[in-house]
Design a protein around this motif. Structure first.
Motif, short mmCIF file in Angstrom:
data_model
loop_
_atom_site.label_atom_id
_atom_site.label_comp_id
_atom_site.label_asym_id
_atom_site.label_seq_id
_atom_site.Cartn_x
_atom_site.Cartn_y
_atom_site.Cartn_z
N TYR A 92 -0.21 4.30 -2.88
CA TYR A 92 0.79 6.00 -2.05
C TYR A 92 1.49 6.89 -2.31
N GLN A 103 -2.18 8.93 -5.82
CA GLN A 103 -3.40 9.35 -4.17
C GLN A 103 -4.13 8.43 -4.22
N ASP A 104 -5.38 7.96 -4.94
CA ASP A 104 -6.20 6.82 -4.53
C ASP A 104 -6.58 6.07 -6.06
N ARG A 131 0.20 -1.24 -0.04
CA ARG A 131 -0.01 -0.30 0.12
C ARG A 131 0.87 1.49 0.07
N GLN A 132 1.77 2.03 0.91
CA GLN A 132 2.84 2.37 0.99
C GLN A 132 3.88 2.16 -0.94
#
Length: 184
Positions: A44, A48-49, A40-41
């Protein structure tokens, strides 16, 4: 290709794979990173999404198609390239154009092509675009994106050449001379 772009492409490919099973609004970042076998890091650090990922992938399209207008191809050639790419990536764009939120591809596409055409016009005119011409440009860009979304949502039955030709025919007269001869 830089590892930064390889990572982004990996996430885009993962999103495409997840889209085969789930609609975009049901897909989570967790689903994307699991499919990409990344963290996930890392996601991101790059986006942003999930909608930012969709918009980044659209930029890939833009570089391959309409951003070449006036450089290496005409308006019609650029539009045909754009629609061909959308057709090749049918699943991705069908899902991406279903959503109409603030960070949607519809809005992102509008802002991109509006700025792109505005820059071309201002360069040709050698001055800022006036209010009336800018109104026509905004109207044309909104309409062309709306028709693109409709074409995608209705199964892309019209050929890329046909929809490109219709969008060119829909150009308001004052924009025709500024956009049809992009290299003039």
């Amino acid at each position: 290709m830089q590892s930064f772009n390889k990572t982004k492409y990996r996430f885009a490919h993962a999103m495409l794979e997840v889209m085969k099973k789930e609609p975009l609004d049901k897909i989570t970042v967790k689903d994307i990173v699991k499919e990409a076998d990344m963290t996930r890091q890392t996601f991101y650090r790059n986006f942003q999404d999930k909608y930012d990922l969709v918009n980044w992938y659209f930029d890939v399209l833009a570089q391959k198609s309409f951003k070449q207008m006036g450089i290496s191809c005409t308006l019609k050639e650029g539009l045909i390239k754009k629609f061909s790419f959308i057709k090749e990536e049918r699943l991705f764009f069908t899902e991406a154009f279903l959503h109409d939120n603030q960070n949607s591809l519809f809005n992102y596409d509008y802002e991109c092509i509006l700025q792109f055409y505005k820059d071309i016009i201002e360069k040709k005119l050698q001055r800022p675009i006036d209010e009336e011409l800018f109104f026509l440009l905004r109207m044309y860009c909104r309409g062309s994106i709306y028709m693109t979304v409709e074409w995608v949502r209705n199964g892309m039955g019209m050929s890329c050449e046909e929809i490109s030709e219709l969008l060119i025919q829909a150009l308001p007269k004052p924009l025709e001379s500024l956009l049809l001869d992009l290299q003039g």
